[in-house]
Design an enzyme around this catalytic site. Structure first.
Site, short mmCIF file in Angstrom:
data_model
loop_
_atom_site.label_atom_id
_atom_site.label_comp_id
_atom_site.label_asym_id
_atom_site.label_seq_id
_atom_site.Cartn_x
_atom_site.Cartn_y
_atom_site.Cartn_z
N GLY A 1 2.32 2.36 10.71
CA GLY A 1 3.24 3.47 10.56
C GLY A 1 3.95 3.85 11.86
N LYS B 1 0.08 4.32 -0.34
CA LYS B 1 -0.57 5.51 0.23
C LYS B 1 -0.32 6.73 -0.68
CE LYS B 1 -0.18 3.29 4.65
NZ LYS B 1 -0.16 3.39 6.11
N ASN C 1 0.86 -1.19 0.00
CA ASN C 1 0.00 0.00 0.00
C ASN C 1 0.89 1.24 0.00
OD1 ASN C 1 -1.79 2.07 0.54
ND2 ASN C 1 -2.31 1.35 2.61
N GLU D 1 -6.93 4.66 7.74
CA GLU D 1 -6.72 6.08 7.42
C GLU D 1 -7.96 6.68 6.74
OE1 GLU D 1 -2.98 5.52 5.41
OE2 GLU D 1 -2.08 4.99 7.34
N GLU E 1 -5.43 -5.00 10.58
CA GLU E 1 -4.41 -3.97 10.77
C GLU E 1 -4.69 -3.19 12.05
OE1 GLU E 1 -2.43 -2.73 6.87
OE2 GLU E 1 -4.31 -1.66 6.93
N SER F 1 3.28 -2.04 10.30
CA SER F 1 4.74 -2.06 10.48
C SER F 1 5.38 -3.40 10.14
CB SER F 1 5.12 -1.64 11.92
OG SER F 1 4.69 -0.31 12.16
N HIS G 1 -9.65 1.11 4.85
CA HIS G 1 -8.36 1.30 5.52
C HIS G 1 -8.55 2.25 6.71
CE1 HIS G 1 -4.26 2.53 6.35
NE2 HIS G 1 -3.87 1.42 5.74
P1 PGA Z 1 2.73 0.36 7.60
O1 PGA Z 1 1.29 0.53 6.94
O2 PGA Z 1 3.31 -0.93 7.06
O3 PGA Z 1 3.51 1.55 7.17
O4 PGA Z 1 2.53 0.29 9.07
C1 PGA Z 1 0.42 -0.56 6.77
C2 PGA Z 1 -0.88 -0.09 6.16
O5 PGA Z 1 -1.33 1.02 6.47
O6 PGA Z 1 -1.48 -0.81 5.35
#
Ligand code: PGA
Length: 248
Positions: free
Chosen positions: A173, A11, A9, A97, A167, A212, A95
């Site tokens: 992140g 983003k 992903n 976010e 997640e 992460s 997601h």
């Molecule tokens: P990250 O993001 O690996 O940077 O923690 C995962 C995601 O948001 O799908």
């Protein structure tokens, strides 16, 4: 058996040139991963580049979001039908976010899942609890609510072509990963929840862990019986770390 899957992903990251370089690097390694499903999720504007680079490979691409319906007066939005035209096979739905920054609620997310299914895009439904919810022991309650609200809208049968990504919001992140044991507990819970509705779908569906995931912690997570792969954010922006996770 369930095919292992690694999804990247991106983003809101990447330049036109950087995206092309990353796609080419992934493309160059694609033969190593013919027994796995590798999917990249660039921003909308880089999807034509993904189509150009990945068309003749086993690597798939998809979008990070869509809007409801096929077309209409929705300034700034992109429909599933448009994504299909650029060869997308997958789309991320719900997601954290999107839930947090764009206020996507359970109902809108269920509608988006339905819009994906309607045009035969495979939704990757993202679910997971915040840190506060985990501390209050609400992890299972939250995951259940996020999944059942979609099942109520589209029916369990429509999960035949779907993927679920667990997640935990506190791990996205942040550099804090759920331990393999913590992730396994959540994944087993999700599979059991689905099995109450349909055993065969629960057995077949790919459940990804996200939050992460890096080259050095992926293998431990992938050893868990109910973890079928990863949804990777930060570490998918560099070919080297993304490909290492694919190898794990
Ligand atoms: P990250 O993001 O690996 O940077 O923690 C995962 C995601 O948001 O799908």
């Amino acid at each position: 058996m369930r095919k292992p899957m690694v999804a990247g992903n991106w983003k809101m990251n990447g330049t036109r040139e950087g995206a092309a370089v990353l796609l080419q690097a992934i493309k160059n390694s694609h033969q190593k991963f013919s027994d796995k499903e590798i999917v990249v999720f660039p921003s909308f504007i880089h999807l034509p580049l993904a189509e150009k680079e990945l068309s003749n490979t086993d690597i798939q691409w998809g979008a990070q979001n869509l809007y409801l319906g096929k077309s209409g007066a929705f300034t700034g939005e992109i429909s599933g039908a448009m994504l299909k035209e650029y060869g997308c096979r997958y789309v991320l739905i719900g997601h954290s976010e999107r839930r947090l920054h764009f206020h996507e609620d359970l109902n809108l997310i269920a509608e988006k899942f339905k819009s994906a299914i309607d045009v035969k895009l495979k939704p990757i439904l993202c679910v997971g609890e915040t840190k506060t919810q985990r501390e209050k022991n609400e992890t299972e309650k939250i995951i259940k609510e996020q999944i059942i609200s979609v099942i109520e809208k589209v029916g369990i049968k429509n999960f035949e072509e779907a993927v679920i990504a667990y997640e935990p919001v506190w791990a996205i992140g942040t550099g804090l990963t759920a331990t393999p044991a913590q992730a396994q507990i959540a994944h087993a819970f999700i599979r059991k929840l689905l099995a109450e509705q349909n055993e065969s779908i629960a057995t077949k569906i790919q459940l990804l862990y996200g939050g992460s995931v890096k080259a050095d912690n992926a293998a431990g997570l992938f050893l868990m019986p109910d973890i079928d792969g990863a949804l990777v954010g930060g570490a998918s922006l560099e070919a080297e770390s993304f490909l290492k996770i694919c190898e794990a």
